[in-house]
Enzyme design. Structure first.
Site: not given
Ligand code: CIR
Length: 258
Positions: A63, A69, A88, A166, A253
């Site tokens: 990811d 993030d 992550r 989110h 993102c």
């Protein structure tokens, strides 16, 4: 609204197909198509006048193209987050080396365990931050985030989430005291002072748009969102993000803008 000069992106890796997915948008990403969509995304950012720093793909983290993030970049400091998704979490160390190019060491702060926080849960308005308390961002992460912001004369408001991954999955700031809102964010009292542009349920993914130096980048395929934003008088660019959507990833993102 803050004028951005730079953006950081990371190329999608082949392991993208193994990224985390809620299954809301079925299917596995097509890697080659994801790369082409990523190219178009970079072009759109450049058209908005930012210099784009393109980090290499990192196969260890499926990811990792969702660079928003592991860090929050503000005009005063950089905050390396502590991603709540275990697969992550290591992305924070990789983004740190990129951020060091732009921020001196004494302006780089960190969220530490037991606190967790992901940048997708952080929405910056003119002078204030809203932070989603989600499955990825916990109470302690928000407490540390607030402490860091206060050190630099800024502050934040917590927004508990119930439905989405989110905060910015469902609410995004367009400047001019205007929010693009979908689902659970449509009537949250915490946002009552903003002008709101409502996104219909069937276009919920389209709530994740970004305004970069005046232009709004809108995901392709969301006609109601597109016409609402055009009606506000903002110039618009559209980018197809279908392959990132399969992993619940939106436009915001895919970059850090600062
Ligand atoms: C994840 O679940 O972490 C990724 N598949 C998607 C991250 C999307 N990031 C964001 O909304 N800021």
């Amino acid at each position: 609204m803050t004028r951005f000069t730079h953006a950081i992106v990371r190329r999608p890796c082949r392991a993208l197909t193994e990224g985390i997915s809620s299954g809301l948008y079925p299917g596995k990403p097509d890697y080659e198509l994801a790369l082409r969509q990523h190219d178009a995304y970079i072009s759109a950012l450049r058209k908005c006048g930012v210099t784009v720093d393109i980090l290499p793909a990192d196969e260890r983290y499926p990811d990792s193209c969702f660079v928003e993030d592991p860090a929050v970049l503000t005009g005063k400091c950089a905050i390396i987050t502590n991603p709540g998704a275990p697969s992550r979490n290591g992305e924070k160390d990789e983004i740190l080396s990129a951020v060091r190019k732009y921020y001196p060491e004494d302006r780089i702060e960190k969220i530490r365990f037991p606190g967790t926080l992901e940048g997708g849960d952080v929405m910056m308005t003119e002078d204030h931050f809203y932070v989603g308390r989600s499955e990825r961002t916990n109470e302690e992460g928000i407490r540390q985030f607030r402490e860091i912001l206060r050190k630099y004369g800024m502050d934040c408001t917590e927004v508990p989430l119930t439905e989405v991954l989110h905060l910015k999955t469902g609410v995004n700031y367009l400047g001019d005291h205007t929010l693009l809102v979908s689902g659970e964010f449509s009537d949250k009292p915490v946002f009552s002072d903003f002008r709101k542009v409502a996104v219909p349920e069937e276009e919920a993914y389209g709530a994740n748009c970004i305004r970069v130096n005046g232009t709004v980048i809108v995901p392709e395929g969301y006609p109601s969102v597109l016409s609402s934003i055009r009606a506000l008088g903002y110039p618009v660019l559209t980018v197809d993000t279908s392959e990132f959507r399969k992993l619940d990833g939106g436009l915001s993102c895919l970059s850090l803008r600062f």
